[in-house]
Design a protein around this motif. Structure first.
Motif, mmCIF file in Angstrom:
data_model
loop_
_atom_site.group_PDB
_atom_site.id
_atom_site.type_symbol
_atom_site.label_atom_id
_atom_site.label_comp_id
_atom_site.label_asym_id
_atom_site.label_seq_id
_atom_site.Cartn_x
_atom_site.Cartn_y
_atom_site.Cartn_z
ATOM 1 N N THR A 97 17.972 7.659 102.631
ATOM 2 C CA THR A 97 17.869 6.626 101.607
ATOM 3 C C THR A 97 19.209 5.946 101.353
ATOM 4 O OG1 THR A 97 16.064 7.810 100.524
ATOM 5 C CG2 THR A 97 17.229 6.150 99.215
ATOM 6 N N GLU A 98 20.270 6.763 101.243
ATOM 7 C CA GLU A 98 21.579 6.201 100.918
ATOM 8 C C GLU A 98 22.146 5.391 102.077
ATOM 9 O OE1 GLU A 98 23.983 9.470 99.711
ATOM 10 O OE2 GLU A 98 23.058 9.609 97.738
ATOM 11 N N LYS A 99 21.759 5.778 103.310
ATOM 12 C CA LYS A 99 22.211 5.064 104.498
ATOM 13 C C LYS A 99 23.729 4.841 104.494
ATOM 14 C CE LYS A 99 17.828 2.651 105.214
ATOM 15 N NZ LYS A 99 17.148 1.350 105.347
ATOM 16 N N ARG A 100 24.468 5.866 104.020
ATOM 17 C CA ARG A 100 25.919 5.756 103.999
ATOM 18 C C ARG A 100 26.475 5.996 105.396
ATOM 19 N NH1 ARG A 100 26.825 10.600 105.195
ATOM 20 N NH2 ARG A 100 25.885 12.412 104.251
ATOM 21 N N GLU A 101 27.762 5.722 105.519
ATOM 22 C CA GLU A 101 28.431 5.974 106.785
ATOM 23 C C GLU A 101 28.362 7.461 107.097
ATOM 24 O OE1 GLU A 101 32.889 5.559 108.777
ATOM 25 O OE2 GLU A 101 32.482 4.810 106.755
ATOM 26 N N ALA A 102 28.075 7.798 108.325
ATOM 27 C CA ALA A 102 27.946 9.204 108.715
ATOM 28 C C ALA A 102 29.276 9.923 108.567
ATOM 29 C CB ALA A 102 27.458 9.299 110.154
ATOM 30 N N PHE A 103 29.195 11.240 108.332
ATOM 31 C CA PHE A 103 30.406 12.056 108.295
ATOM 32 C C PHE A 103 31.085 12.017 109.657
ATOM 33 C CE2 PHE A 103 28.086 14.299 104.804
ATOM 34 C CZ PHE A 103 29.062 14.173 103.821
ATOM 35 N N ALA A 104 32.373 12.315 109.664
ATOM 36 C CA ALA A 104 33.133 12.311 110.913
ATOM 37 C C ALA A 104 32.838 13.546 111.759
ATOM 38 C CB ALA A 104 34.635 12.220 110.628
ATOM 39 N N PHE A 105 32.338 14.623 111.127
ATOM 40 C CA PHE A 105 31.975 15.797 111.921
ATOM 41 C C PHE A 105 30.594 15.592 112.541
ATOM 42 C CE2 PHE A 105 31.659 16.825 107.338
ATOM 43 C CZ PHE A 105 30.287 16.902 107.184
ATOM 44 N N ASP A 106 30.336 16.277 113.637
ATOM 45 C CA ASP A 106 29.080 16.096 114.365
ATOM 46 C C ASP A 106 27.903 16.764 113.670
ATOM 47 O OD1 ASP A 106 29.849 14.986 117.344
ATOM 48 O OD2 ASP A 106 31.444 16.217 116.486
ATOM 49 N N ARG A 107 28.175 17.893 113.045
ATOM 50 C CA ARG A 107 27.124 18.656 112.377
ATOM 51 C C ARG A 107 27.782 19.613 111.398
ATOM 52 N NH1 ARG A 107 28.194 20.067 117.312
ATOM 53 N NH2 ARG A 107 26.740 18.491 118.108
ATOM 54 N N VAL A 108 26.993 20.147 110.473
ATOM 55 C CA VAL A 108 27.533 21.103 109.508
ATOM 56 C C VAL A 108 26.502 22.182 109.243
ATOM 57 C CG1 VAL A 108 26.732 19.756 107.511
ATOM 58 C CG2 VAL A 108 28.605 21.390 107.225
ATOM 59 N N LYS A 109 26.973 23.403 109.074
ATOM 60 C CA LYS A 109 26.115 24.524 108.706
ATOM 61 C C LYS A 109 26.801 25.310 107.593
ATOM 62 C CE LYS A 109 22.295 24.944 111.257
ATOM 63 N NZ LYS A 109 20.955 25.173 110.680
ATOM 64 N N ASN A 110 26.016 25.663 106.573
ATOM 65 C CA ASN A 110 26.505 26.466 105.454
ATOM 66 C C ASN A 110 25.641 27.716 105.376
ATOM 67 O OD1 ASN A 110 28.138 24.042 104.289
ATOM 68 N ND2 ASN A 110 26.034 23.298 104.419
ATOM 69 N N TRP A 111 26.265 28.877 105.183
ATOM 70 C CA TRP A 111 25.490 30.107 105.245
ATOM 71 C C TRP A 111 24.634 30.316 104.004
ATOM 72 C CZ3 TRP A 111 25.033 34.956 102.844
ATOM 73 C CH2 TRP A 111 24.312 35.918 103.585
ATOM 74 N N ALA A 112 25.178 29.997 102.823
ATOM 75 C CA ALA A 112 24.469 30.262 101.566
ATOM 76 C C ALA A 112 24.618 29.078 100.626
ATOM 77 C CB ALA A 112 25.016 31.524 100.901
ATOM 78 N N LEU A 113 23.915 29.130 99.513
ATOM 79 C CA LEU A 113 24.130 28.179 98.437
ATOM 80 C C LEU A 113 25.233 28.711 97.528
ATOM 81 C CD1 LEU A 113 20.499 27.151 97.402
ATOM 82 C CD2 LEU A 113 22.134 25.856 98.781
ATOM 83 N N TYR A 114 26.002 27.801 96.965
ATOM 84 C CA TYR A 114 27.098 28.177 96.074
ATOM 85 C C TYR A 114 26.526 28.398 94.681
ATOM 86 C CZ TYR A 114 31.816 28.086 94.063
ATOM 87 O OH TYR A 114 32.997 28.408 93.425
#
Length: 275
Positions: A97-114
């Protein structure tokens, strides 16, 4: 005093020994003869362990399960993996929806919720230099790398750096406490000095979304002489909030010639739920 050999079996399986045997023995002896409380719930620790957290609190650390946005790392509430979908490239409704500029990293993974006990555990690592906790988090992140398959293959592990003044005050970089044991698990080099922070974080404790992005704009650089060209980088930090810090680091690595940048964090702070 005669040497005391504590059986390795007495240690919980998740808390694998890290460091020299003498340091391990000292920590185990202290926990036996001078037992303390769990640093999260205050329950008395009755087993020798180098992590001052009880088994119940450790068991409360839960990984994110289900569909996760490959761009921002947000989980979709109630999302269930569908074998017909390419879950590695799933994009959440907010990013669409936001259609913002993509992050500079290719992908991201987070193990848990903060959230919950994970917040307290990360604060222990960040402010009290508990290296074995960093090693436990590294174990969690190594699971993400294995699950990620070929897309997560890398040549080097790089922690998000602190500004030299902040690291001098603290005495260590908490991201490096995760990155170093992670690199060891993956049999990869860890380049803790490849990136440097050249602009300090503002003294203001809480930053708005816009302030976070502005505070890291041009804040990082590669050290002179660092070899980055054509490297696949695993970029490691403790928490992802807006993604601004990871984005700035990844942009710097990309500008220096990195082939790809995969971001990994222990936990993802989520302010908006995705239904």
């Amino acid at each position: 005093m005669p040497q005391v050999d504590l059986p390795r079996a007495a240690l919980p399986a998740a808390l694998e020994p890290v460091g020299g045997w003498l340091k391990e023995l000292r920590a185990a002896l202290l926990s036996v003869f001078l037992p303390g409380g769990c640093r999260i719930c205050d329950r008395l620790l009755t087993e020798p362990t180098r992590i001052p957290v009880c088994n119940d609190c450790l068991a409360s650390f839960k990984p994110i399960i289900g569909k996760v946005c490959s761009l921002c790392g947000r989980p979709v509430e109630g999302g269930i993996d569908n074998t017909e979908d390419d879950t590695q490239n799933f994009v959440c409704p907010i990013c669409q929806t936001e259609k913002r500029e993509a992050f500079a990293f290719d992908r991201v993974k987070n193990w848990a919720l903060y959230e919950g006990t994970m917040v307290q555990a990360i604060l222990l690592l960040k402010f009290e230099n508990i290296e074995p906790l960093g090693a436990l988090f590294a174990r969690f992140l190594s699971e993400l790398v294995v699950q990620g398959g070929p897309a997560f293959e890398a040549d080097v592990v790089v922690p998000v750096p602190l500004h030299r003044q902040r690291e001098r005050e603290r005495g260590y970089n908490q991201a490096a406490l995760i990155a170093k044991p992670l690199a060891k698990r993956l049999s990869l080099p860890c380049k803790s000095v490849l990136l440097t922070r050249i602009r300090p974080r503002p003294n203001k404790h809480l930053l708005t979304f816009e302030e976070r992005w502005e505070s890291v704009r041009g804040a990082f650089a590669t050290r002179p002489g660092s070899q980055v060209d054509n490297l696949r980088v695993l970029l490691v930090d403790d928490v992802m909030t807006t993604g601004a810090t990871l984005d700035s680091c990844a942009r710097t690595l990309r500008d220096a010639g990195a082939k790809s940048v995969t971001a990994l964090t222990v936990a993802r702070a989520v302010s908006r739920k995705i239904l």
